[in-house]
Design an enzyme around this catalytic site. Sequence first.
Site, PDB file in Angstrom:
ATOM      1  N   ASN B  83      50.476  87.804 -30.450  1.00 54.25           N
ATOM      2  CA  ASN B  83      49.885  86.549 -30.908  1.00 54.25           C
ATOM      3  C   ASN B  83      49.085  85.823 -29.826  1.00 54.25           C
ATOM      4  O   ASN B  83      48.845  84.615 -29.927  1.00 54.25           O
ATOM      5  CB  ASN B  83      50.976  85.618 -31.463  1.00 54.25           C
ATOM      6  CG  ASN B  83      51.773  86.277 -32.565  1.00 54.25           C
ATOM      7  OD1 ASN B  83      52.976  86.481 -32.426  1.00 54.25           O
ATOM      8  ND2 ASN B  83      51.105  86.670 -33.634  1.00 54.25           N
ATOM      9  N   ILE B  90      46.587  81.098 -28.121  1.00 54.61           N
ATOM     10  CA  ILE B  90      47.862  81.414 -28.771  1.00 54.61           C
ATOM     11  C   ILE B  90      47.755  81.134 -30.263  1.00 54.61           C
ATOM     12  O   ILE B  90      47.239  80.083 -30.668  1.00 54.61           O
ATOM     13  CB  ILE B  90      48.996  80.549 -28.193  1.00 54.61           C
ATOM     14  CG1 ILE B  90      49.053  80.714 -26.674  1.00 54.61           C
ATOM     15  CG2 ILE B  90      50.339  80.909 -28.817  1.00 54.61           C
ATOM     16  CD1 ILE B  90      49.800  79.613 -25.973  1.00 54.61           C
ATOM     17  N   CYS B  91      48.242  82.074 -31.052  1.00 56.59           N
ATOM     18  CA  CYS B  91      48.276  81.843 -32.497  1.00 56.59           C
ATOM     19  C   CYS B  91      49.677  81.380 -32.873  1.00 56.59           C
ATOM     20  O   CYS B  91      50.605  82.182 -32.961  1.00 56.59           O
ATOM     21  CB  CYS B  91      47.909  83.116 -33.249  1.00 56.59           C
ATOM     22  SG  CYS B  91      47.999  82.921 -35.023  1.00 56.59           S
ATOM     23  N   LEU B  92      49.829  80.083 -33.032  1.00 56.38           N
ATOM     24  CA  LEU B  92      51.143  79.528 -33.347  1.00 56.38           C
ATOM     25  C   LEU B  92      50.926  78.346 -34.288  1.00 56.38           C
ATOM     26  O   LEU B  92      50.166  77.437 -33.982  1.00 56.38           O
ATOM     27  CB  LEU B  92      51.843  79.087 -32.052  1.00 56.38           C
ATOM     28  CG  LEU B  92      53.258  78.522 -32.164  1.00 56.38           C
ATOM     29  CD1 LEU B  92      54.201  79.556 -32.767  1.00 56.38           C
ATOM     30  CD2 LEU B  92      53.774  78.101 -30.802  1.00 56.38           C
TER      31      LEU B  92
END
Lengths: 268, 158
Positions: B83, B90-92
């Site tokens: 991610n 960041i993919c969050l």
Amino acid sequence: MSDDVENNHEQNSVPNDQSLNTTDDISTVRRRNLNRVNESSDKNEQPQPMIEEIDETTSTTTTTSTTTTNNNNNNKNTNPETKEQENTEEEKESNNQFECNICFDDVSEPVVTQCGHLFCWSCIFQWLQYNASQQCPVCKAPVTEEKLIPIYGRGSNATDPRKNRSIPQRPPGRPEQVRPNQNNSNRTYPDVFGANQWNTQFGNVSISAGFGLFPGLFGLHFYQQNNNNNNSINNNGRPQNSADFESLLLSRIFFAIGIIILFFILVN
Amino acid sequence: MSKTDSSVTKRLQSELMALMMASSPGISAFPDGDNMFNWTGTIQGAAGTVYEGMEFKMSLKFPTDYPFKPPTVKFETSCFHPNVDPQGTICLDILKEKWSPIYNVRTLLLSIQSLLGEPNNDSPLNTYAASIWENQEEYKKVLVKKYHEATGITISTA
């Protein structure tokens, strides 16, 4: 680079290890929350149940003992045990019971949501401007401006009044039920159409409850006027026509019912 | 503007205080110089994960409408993770649409720390990392190599 990293870390972690002062509180709890929240959010789930759960426990614990948190450090990131969590929450509560959930400061112009979460009026107002889904920041329950409950403490005027002029006055307490209409006008305009409809409908209902036969006529009258006004404001004729039609139909039905009742009364 | 700025600064200061006072194993963060709107943080890989023993430098940039908008958080140390993209993005979800003002620097860093050990492989930014995640041995091998390239630190694969 790595040196840099090391230094930076040491700098900050030293006080961390030493300190188990009274303020261990919020952040520990939040960390715990987030640890768990995050686990779920990784899987694209809503983080809310976790937070809600925590909140429930917080609200149940009111008394505190300050010495209970010392073992928190040991359990780092492994699954936190609920007991421990409660301990930290107790501490949190003792220090920060009346802090706004958004600015982390003591609340000014406190309002509470239906779900029981405390905010500064200006903070929650701004959040509702940013948050399209109109959710409570803490538990994601739906929040609307009208349903916020202001809290009036004794001598509460001492706290800082509206800091920001762009923020309207805090809504009044529930019994008044009147919408704040002074500064809000620009905000309510976009849904003027809906609001008006509601109002007139509301008026309609209350009148008909009071007077029996006439209301249908009177209600219809008001209704049409409003709709005409709307027509002149926004040229969106269609839905209004259908609304007109509905109200016409309704009033006729009411009228007919009224006549039938009257007829029966007379016959008897 | 300056008024909102001061309320943002105030909140960031209280976050800093909380961060310093409380124990936060494996994470740290501090403002860059006098500018409260830019922070540098570190995250250590959690024990029991393939990231154990590694340390990653993070950058946190706070918008002027913080905490109503989330900060921009990036990996400064290159991080091999499903991610995280090569630029450190960041993919969050809680850094984007699930953001809530109740989150703070500490909870964000801890979230990212646990993201390291529990990636969301359904929406990867690094598809290669996602594809080999299941094979933890191989993953660790690649990870250690990439970490060495990024930091010069060697970590045993045992």
